[in-house]
Write an enzyme that holds these catalytic residues in place. Sequence first.
Site, PDB file in Angstrom:
ATOM      1  N   ASP A  18       0.876  -1.262  -0.301  1.00 14.46           N
ATOM      2  CA  ASP A  18      -0.100  -0.331  -0.091  1.00 14.46           C
ATOM      3  C   ASP A  18       1.435   1.250   0.367  1.00 14.46           C
ATOM      4  O   ASP A  18       2.143   1.098   0.584  1.00 14.46           O
ATOM      5  CB  ASP A  18      -1.022  -0.090   1.142  1.00 14.46           C
ATOM      6  CG  ASP A  18      -1.805   1.105   1.555  1.00 14.46           C
ATOM      7  OD1 ASP A  18      -1.542   1.776   0.070  1.00 14.46           O
ATOM      8  OD2 ASP A  18      -2.361   1.425   2.305  1.00 14.46           O
ATOM      9  N   MET A  19       0.503   2.033  -1.123  1.00 20.37           N
ATOM     10  CA  MET A  19       1.485   3.344  -1.088  1.00 20.37           C
ATOM     11  C   MET A  19       0.917   4.540   0.243  1.00 20.37           C
ATOM     12  O   MET A  19      -0.006   3.823   0.581  1.00 20.37           O
ATOM     13  CB  MET A  19       1.211   4.202  -2.425  1.00 20.37           C
ATOM     14  CG  MET A  19       1.211   3.502  -3.897  1.00 20.37           C
ATOM     15  SD  MET A  19       2.724   2.696  -3.422  1.00 20.37           S
ATOM     16  CE  MET A  19       4.115   3.390  -3.873  1.00 20.37           C
ATOM     17  N   ARG A  60       0.095  14.720   9.571  1.00 22.48           N
ATOM     18  CA  ARG A  60      -0.669  14.554  10.762  1.00 22.48           C
ATOM     19  C   ARG A  60      -0.168  14.066  12.393  1.00 22.48           C
ATOM     20  O   ARG A  60      -1.489  14.352  13.367  1.00 22.48           O
ATOM     21  CB  ARG A  60      -0.704  12.468  10.260  1.00 22.48           C
ATOM     22  CG  ARG A  60      -1.564  12.218   8.798  1.00 22.48           C
ATOM     23  CD  ARG A  60      -1.681  10.212   8.112  1.00 22.48           C
ATOM     24  NE  ARG A  60      -1.163  10.580   7.163  1.00 22.48           N
ATOM     25  CZ  ARG A  60      -1.944   8.981   7.012  1.00 22.48           C
ATOM     26  NH1 ARG A  60      -1.848   8.374   7.246  1.00 22.48           N
ATOM     27  NH2 ARG A  60      -1.803   9.346   5.240  1.00 22.48           N
ATOM     28  N   ASP A 120      -3.986   2.881  -5.561  1.00 23.64           N
ATOM     29  CA  ASP A 120      -2.086   2.617  -4.841  1.00 23.64           C
ATOM     30  C   ASP A 120      -2.314   0.939  -3.831  1.00 23.64           C
ATOM     31  O   ASP A 120      -1.103   1.110  -3.076  1.00 23.64           O
ATOM     32  CB  ASP A 120      -1.681   3.369  -4.429  1.00 23.64           C
ATOM     33  CG  ASP A 120      -3.487   3.669  -2.705  1.00 23.64           C
ATOM     34  OD1 ASP A 120      -4.416   3.107  -2.825  1.00 23.64           O
ATOM     35  OD2 ASP A 120      -2.464   4.444  -1.725  1.00 23.64           O
ATOM     36  N   GLU A 121      -2.939   0.083  -4.516  1.00 23.45           N
ATOM     37  CA  GLU A 121      -2.798  -1.317  -3.785  1.00 23.45           C
ATOM     38  C   GLU A 121      -2.550  -2.114  -4.721  1.00 23.45           C
ATOM     39  O   GLU A 121      -3.798  -2.586  -5.356  1.00 23.45           O
ATOM     40  CB  GLU A 121      -4.117  -1.533  -3.227  1.00 23.45           C
ATOM     41  CG  GLU A 121      -4.307  -0.880  -1.624  1.00 23.45           C
ATOM     42  CD  GLU A 121      -5.824  -1.316  -1.184  1.00 23.45           C
ATOM     43  OE1 GLU A 121      -6.076  -1.661  -0.122  1.00 23.45           O
ATOM     44  OE2 GLU A 121      -6.941  -0.400  -1.887  1.00 23.45           O
TER      45      GLU A 121
HETATM   46  N1  DCP Z   1      -8.044   9.154  -1.709  1.00 28.54           N
HETATM   47  C1  DCP Z   1      -9.667   9.724  -1.752  1.00 28.54           C
HETATM   48  N2  DCP Z   1     -10.378  10.339  -1.377  1.00 28.54           N
HETATM   49  C2  DCP Z   1     -11.088   9.607  -0.448  1.00 28.54           C
HETATM   50  C3  DCP Z   1      -9.794   8.732   0.340  1.00 28.54           C
HETATM   51  C4  DCP Z   1      -8.710   8.090  -0.671  1.00 28.54           C
HETATM   52  O1  DCP Z   1      -9.147  10.064  -2.972  1.00 28.54           O
HETATM   53  N3  DCP Z   1     -11.738   9.607   0.404  1.00 28.54           N
HETATM   54  C5  DCP Z   1      -7.296   8.672  -2.842  1.00 28.54           C
HETATM   55  C6  DCP Z   1      -6.151   9.627  -1.832  1.00 28.54           C
HETATM   56  C7  DCP Z   1      -5.150   9.205  -1.041  1.00 28.54           C
HETATM   57  C8  DCP Z   1      -5.281   7.834  -1.876  1.00 28.54           C
HETATM   58  O2  DCP Z   1      -6.536   7.321  -2.358  1.00 28.54           O
HETATM   59  O3  DCP Z   1      -3.202   9.705  -1.721  1.00 28.54           O
HETATM   60  C9  DCP Z   1      -4.831   5.952  -1.705  1.00 28.54           C
HETATM   61  O4  DCP Z   1      -5.997   6.458  -0.449  1.00 28.54           O
HETATM   62  P1  DCP Z   1      -5.576   5.590   0.904  1.00 28.54           P
HETATM   63  O5  DCP Z   1      -6.436   5.536   2.221  1.00 28.54           O
HETATM   64  O6  DCP Z   1      -4.314   4.645   1.216  1.00 28.54           O
HETATM   65  O7  DCP Z   1      -4.812   6.639   1.896  1.00 28.54           O
HETATM   66  P2  DCP Z   1      -3.378   7.090   1.981  1.00 28.54           P
HETATM   67  O8  DCP Z   1      -2.338   6.737   0.544  1.00 28.54           O
HETATM   68  O9  DCP Z   1      -3.626   8.998   1.202  1.00 28.54           O
HETATM   69  O10 DCP Z   1      -2.364   6.766   2.921  1.00 28.54           O
HETATM   70  P3  DCP Z   1      -2.226   5.874   3.682  1.00 28.54           P
HETATM   71  O11 DCP Z   1      -0.839   6.265   3.633  1.00 28.54           O
HETATM   72  O12 DCP Z   1      -3.097   6.418   4.902  1.00 28.54           O
HETATM   73  O13 DCP Z   1      -2.450   4.328   2.902  1.00 28.54           O
END
Ligand code: DCP
Length: 680
Positions: A18-19, A60, A120-121
């Site tokens: 997961d990125m 965060r 991103d997964e």
């Molecule tokens: N995303 C979005 N709207 C949301 C949730 C996520 O557009 N409600 C997009 C932005 C994030 C990407 O999807 O960067 C990936 O979501 P993740 O839930 O994997 O969260 P992140 O990658 O941002 O953070 P983490 O490091 O917690 O996985």
Amino acid sequence: MPVAKPESSDSRVIAHVDMDCFYVQVEQRKQPQLRGLPTAVVQYNEWKGGALIAVSYEARKFGIKRSMRGEEAKEVCPQVQLVQVPVARGKADLSGYRNAGSEVVSILARRGRCERASIDEVYLDLTDAAEMMLADNPPQGMETIDEEALKSHILGLNNEDGSDVKENVRKWIHRHNADHRDKLLACGILIVAELRMQVLKETEFTCSAGIAHNKMLAKLASGMNKPAQQTVVPFSSVKGLLDTLPIRKMKQLGGKLGISLQMDMGVNTVGDLLQFPEEKLQERYGINTGTWLWNIARGISGEEVEGRLLPKSHGSGKTFPGPRALKTVPAVQHWLNQLCEELSERLCSDLDQNKRIAHTLTLHARAYKSSDSDSQKKFPSKSCPLRYGTAKIQEDAFNLFQAGLREYIGFYGGKTRGSHCRGWGITSLSVSASKIVPIPSGTCSIAKYFHGQSTSHFSSMQSSDNLNTEATLSLPSGSECYSEVNLSEPKIDFPKEESWIKDTVPDLDLQEQKDLSSTLSEKTQDGFIQEDISPLLLSGCLEQNRSKQQWDLSKDESQFKSEYKERKGKRLKDKGTYSIIELFKSYNPNPSGSFLSHEYNRTVGGTDVSSSSYSRDGEEGRREAWGYNIDEIDPSVMEELPPEIQDEIKAWMQPHEQRPNNMVKRSCTISHYFSPSKKS
Ligand code: DCP
């Protein structure tokens, strides 16, 4: 009746990667000066600074969360850097993020079967790579273990105060007396650490990973230590992990089922499920769900990692919250056109780059009806066969919307005046293309070109029986059947009736939920194998990408296209604009006339080529009622078709007895291919 449990799943090595704060990382790569600073990506929406959709780990630490808006984040941390998501066509443009995700996938896929689960997964099945490592160069014998691997978190590993955590990990990896499963996981630790480092090196992105014996456990583990870390779940630690895991944290238990387990069964952690026999869970939730619950309580999951690097579907969506809700049909059509334009671009680039085509177009919307107390009623999702070309997709999507709106309003007895519909509002719209399959290589034949493709324009003129017949043509036996909308519902002022539109049960996965909130939906659906592809059907794409397309399909297809273009260009130049397309545009359906469609039936020595009844999946008696009089086809127009198609048409014109034996009888009509978009 207990369902068989998956066997030997505990000797697989599965990783979930997961990125970390993905959109932020993409923006930071674009603007390196943002690295290390508290940063967030905000939605395209000025209200209160826009909603945060991705938050860096530095931000965060200040308490900034995704649920905040930009202004709120500034209050919490004035130095936070807010980057707006890129915009195109008045909405968020996620293509940069999607492409960045693809870069990562191409690296991760190097060591094993890889499934792109969202933007991103990724899931990886590293079993073969781990077995190979165990055979050739087992970790137990390695003198040095990579530093990144030593930073792994191994669940259940006793890290007493003061003990050297990395040294403990090294010992765990080096154990000679470990069982086979743990030895495989030790290999997994090394492989995943190496892959993650490679991703960092090549893309500048960090990611986190979970390594376990199945997808479910790997996914649970990947989020446990973020960012840029990896977590391992040895078989012996599964029970400890699940015993305390809140039931709602489990994938697929965040919704109604999880609530029911909590409220009705008193289940608060996954471990609490252990007290119920399988039969009891089956009795309460059905055989499959009951068995699934019984399995997850024990950390059992037989779900395979699908070898899929490309998305299962494409989607484009936008939300219209609060006062921005769309309240007129023209406003909806305007936005649908934007969404369809984006969708069409993505379909064309998928076709161009990956040689894949999509078969189903689906429209989802959220709506409210102000006069209704029952505001829970959902706007019905609708789908139909997908035609390539922006204008066609726009036309079909609009028809789907009209069908959905009529049904939505019909339920409530709403009234409309012209294009102004009173009392309803659309708060989100999305279009998606699914059932994406690779273009098969092989020779082109008219049977392939003409089989099963259809258009709403054409079908809108047909009877309902024919609609169903037509609609099923493009689908494999036993798959979906596109049904006509219920015409007995209260009518509103829409320009025309839709056809073969099908209700679609919304089936959003995590990515779609993410994307819907960020204006783009990416929906996953199972694809199916279908052999027929039509360059003619795809002509919209060809036109659209004329300047940039570089076809590299099978020789036959490339040849076909160039010949087709060449002939078309030549004739347009030489003979004006008359073309087969014009012929089919202006044809006059004549049920009693002669037909060139479906299975044909030609009178020996006569001039008729007529359709016979078409039956499939028990649909006896449905008749193809439209076609073309063979005499109306100008032979010069036939030159527009590629030679192999011309040959087949000529064969149609032959007396029945003279038709070649290998002529494929297909359920198709030529009209489908030439049905023009209303706008084009
Ligand atoms: N995303 C979005 N709207 C949301 C949730 C996520 O557009 N409600 C997009 C932005 C994030 C990407 O999807 O960067 C990936 O979501 P993740 O839930 O994997 O969260 P992140 O990658 O941002 O953070 P983490 O490091 O917690 O996985």
